[in-house]
Write an enzyme that holds these catalytic residues in place. Structure first.
Site, PDB file in Angstrom:
ATOM      1  N   PRO A 105     -57.919 -21.874 106.334  1.00 56.26           N
ATOM      2  CA  PRO A 105     -58.846 -21.205 107.247  1.00 56.26           C
ATOM      3  C   PRO A 105     -59.889 -20.409 106.450  1.00 56.26           C
ATOM      4  CG  PRO A 105     -56.558 -20.600 107.722  1.00 56.26           C
ATOM      5  CD  PRO A 105     -56.543 -21.375 106.445  1.00 56.26           C
ATOM      6  N   GLY A 109     -59.640 -14.091 104.114  1.00 59.87           N
ATOM      7  CA  GLY A 109     -59.042 -13.557 102.891  1.00 59.87           C
ATOM      8  C   GLY A 109     -58.115 -14.512 102.166  1.00 59.87           C
ATOM      9  N   LEU A 110     -58.199 -15.816 102.481  1.00 61.63           N
ATOM     10  CA  LEU A 110     -57.309 -16.779 101.809  1.00 61.63           C
ATOM     11  C   LEU A 110     -58.022 -17.535 100.673  1.00 61.63           C
ATOM     12  CD1 LEU A 110     -55.295 -18.162 104.881  1.00 61.63           C
ATOM     13  CD2 LEU A 110     -54.701 -16.291 103.335  1.00 61.63           C
ATOM     14  N   GLY A 111     -59.159 -17.036 100.265  1.00 63.27           N
ATOM     15  CA  GLY A 111     -59.806 -17.582  99.061  1.00 63.27           C
ATOM     16  C   GLY A 111     -60.509 -18.908  99.262  1.00 63.27           C
ATOM     17  N   SER A 112     -60.959 -19.188 100.495  1.00 63.69           N
ATOM     18  CA  SER A 112     -61.562 -20.506 100.726  1.00 63.69           C
ATOM     19  C   SER A 112     -62.882 -20.679  99.964  1.00 63.69           C
ATOM     20  CB  SER A 112     -61.780 -20.748 102.223  1.00 63.69           C
ATOM     21  OG  SER A 112     -62.655 -19.780 102.747  1.00 63.69           O
ATOM     22  N   SER A 113     -63.664 -19.616  99.832  1.00 67.06           N
ATOM     23  CA  SER A 113     -64.957 -19.791  99.152  1.00 67.06           C
ATOM     24  C   SER A 113     -64.752 -20.093  97.671  1.00 67.06           C
ATOM     25  CB  SER A 113     -65.860 -18.578  99.352  1.00 67.06           C
ATOM     26  OG  SER A 113     -65.282 -17.442  98.767  1.00 67.06           O
ATOM     27  N   ALA A 115     -62.043 -21.530  96.365  1.00 69.40           N
ATOM     28  CA  ALA A 115     -61.460 -22.872  96.255  1.00 69.40           C
ATOM     29  C   ALA A 115     -62.563 -23.923  96.402  1.00 69.40           C
ATOM     30  CB  ALA A 115     -60.379 -23.064  97.313  1.00 69.40           C
ATOM     31  N   ASP A 156     -60.164 -14.570  92.408  1.00 73.63           N
ATOM     32  CA  ASP A 156     -60.006 -15.690  93.344  1.00 73.63           C
ATOM     33  C   ASP A 156     -60.300 -17.033  92.671  1.00 73.63           C
ATOM     34  OD1 ASP A 156     -59.491 -13.739  95.192  1.00 73.63           O
ATOM     35  OD2 ASP A 156     -60.840 -14.527  96.725  1.00 73.63           O
TER      36      ASP A 156
HETATM   37  O1  PMV Z   1     -60.909  -9.885 101.121  1.00 74.65           O
HETATM   38  P1  PMV Z   1     -59.804 -10.394 100.297  1.00 74.65           P
HETATM   39  O2  PMV Z   1     -58.629 -10.775 101.065  1.00 74.65           O
HETATM   40  O3  PMV Z   1     -60.211 -11.444  99.308  1.00 74.65           O
HETATM   41  O4  PMV Z   1     -59.245  -9.195  99.400  1.00 74.65           O
HETATM   42  C1  PMV Z   1     -59.940  -8.067  99.034  1.00 74.65           C
HETATM   43  C2  PMV Z   1     -59.140  -7.317  98.036  1.00 74.65           C
HETATM   44  C3  PMV Z   1     -59.561  -5.874  97.876  1.00 74.65           C
HETATM   45  O5  PMV Z   1     -58.661  -5.300  96.933  1.00 74.65           O
HETATM   46  C4  PMV Z   1     -59.476  -5.117  99.173  1.00 74.65           C
HETATM   47  C5  PMV Z   1     -60.979  -5.754  97.360  1.00 74.65           C
HETATM   48  C6  PMV Z   1     -61.181  -6.177  95.931  1.00 74.65           C
HETATM   49  O6  PMV Z   1     -62.346  -6.426  95.570  1.00 74.65           O
HETATM   50  O7  PMV Z   1     -60.220  -6.241  95.161  1.00 74.65           O
END
Ligand code: PMV
Length: 326
Positions: A105, A109-113, A115, A156
């Site tokens: 998805p 916050g699952l790193g799609s961009s 990947a 990421d």
């Molecule tokens: O938005 P996500 O799920 O990729 O995670 C952000 C992680 C934070 O620690 C909140 C921000 C950061 O830049 O490390």
């Protein structure tokens, strides 16, 4: 001749937000992937089609949408950037057909961009027969990540490239942690979008108001992550679960959880999770629940009953891969 590349997404196991204040975070690759298929075109255009229902043609800086209207450009531009930076050192310009499919998805916050950027660079590099090691792939994918996130830490892209588990801190950078533990998780997606930068700012506000308390919480979070690294190496999932629970408490304490995430966390615990916490920025996005393999289904059901979308995952031991197809 075509090349396919697939790169995994990620979850943050411990340490988000506190990583901004210098403590380490633990990031794990998950077996959900962005896959990119590339082939040469006979012209110099870059045509991108995504299973998100958007497609279009890039001709240098011009964009002609095919599906999805002008809004398609924002979604597809990182693919074009990744393709261009990968061929930047070649003498001649090439055109490509690029197809993107994903089991990750987006924007939760699952790193799609990352990947997407990593798999595009790997696929184009392979097609052009440029040998790129993982560090070079990470480096090249940074350009597209800068387009999506203003100031990416690089973690990421690193987890997408290397897979398995990585610890990251501002002072130490990235360290790879190889562990054979399976680490089965259920992700609970709230399907609520959030703005990471704004949530990071809200933590900054608390830090200015309550510096002493925030310093203490940050230091505890550092201990949680360091202990999590140790127990993971021992394959002790029960202890890891306890540490994740404590980490969630700290994230609630700094104000980045909300009612929906709490509901999913408590549901997962009631369903038998060993530990559960929000993952990433908070304020929406996803939570994760650590489970024994035979408990994944029950926990997924509990998350679904509480209104979240459950996604059963395990650790992706390998990072980006690419191969030729006919
Ligand atoms: O938005 P996500 O799920 O990729 O995670 C952000 C992680 C934070 O620690 C909140 C921000 C950061 O830049 O490390």
């Amino acid at each position: 001749m075509k090349v396919v590349a697939a790169a995994p997404g990620k979850v943050i196991l411990t340490g988000e937000h506190f990583v901004v204040y210098g403590e380490p975070a633990l990031v794990m690759a998950i077996d959900r992937y962005v896959q990119v298929t590339v082939s040469f075109r006979s012209d110099y255009q870059i045509y991108v089609v995504s299973d998100l229902g958007v497609s279009g043609f890039f001709d240098k800086d011009q964009f002609r949408p095919e599906l999805g209207g002008v809004g398609a450009r924002k979604i597809l531009e990182p693919v074009k950037i990744s393709a261009e930076v990968t061929m930047a050192n070649l003498d001649e310009t090439k055109g490509f057909d690029i197809e993107v499919t994903s089991t990750l998805p987006m924007a939760v916050g699952l790193g799609s961009s990352s990947a997407l950027a990593v798999s595009t660079v790997a696929a184009i590099g392979r097609l052009l027969e440029i040998t790129l090691n993982k560090d070079e792939i990470i480096q090249l994918s940074t350009e597209a990540e800068k387009y999506v996130h203003v100031n990416p830490s690089g973690v990421d892209q690193s987890i997408s490239a290397y897979g398995n588990i990585i610890s990251y801190s501002k002072s130490q950078g990235i360290s790879r942690i190889q562990t054979d533990s399976a680490i089965p998780l259920v992700i609970g997606n709230t399907n609520v979008g959030r703005n990471t930068g704004r949530i990071v700012d809200s933590v900054g506000f608390r830090t200015r108001k309550l510096p002493n308390v925030m310093r203490s919480l940050t230091s505890i979070a550092g201990t949680v992550t360091r202990d999590a690294i140790d127990v993971m190496k021992q394959g002790n999932l029960e202890q890891l679960g306890l540490l994740m629970d404590i980490n969630h408490g700290l994230l609630s304490a700094i104000g980045v959880s909300n009612e929906f995430l709490e509901r999913l966390v408590y549901a997962a615990k009631r369903g038998g999770a060993l530990g559960a916490k929000l993952t990433g920025a908070g304020g929406g996005g996803c939570m994760i629940a650590l489970t024994n393999v035979n408990q994944q289904e029950t926990v997924a059901h509990a998350i679904s009953q509480a209104g979240g979308t459950p996604i059963k995952v395990k650790k992706a031991n390998k990072g980006v891969r690419s191969w030729f197809i006919r």
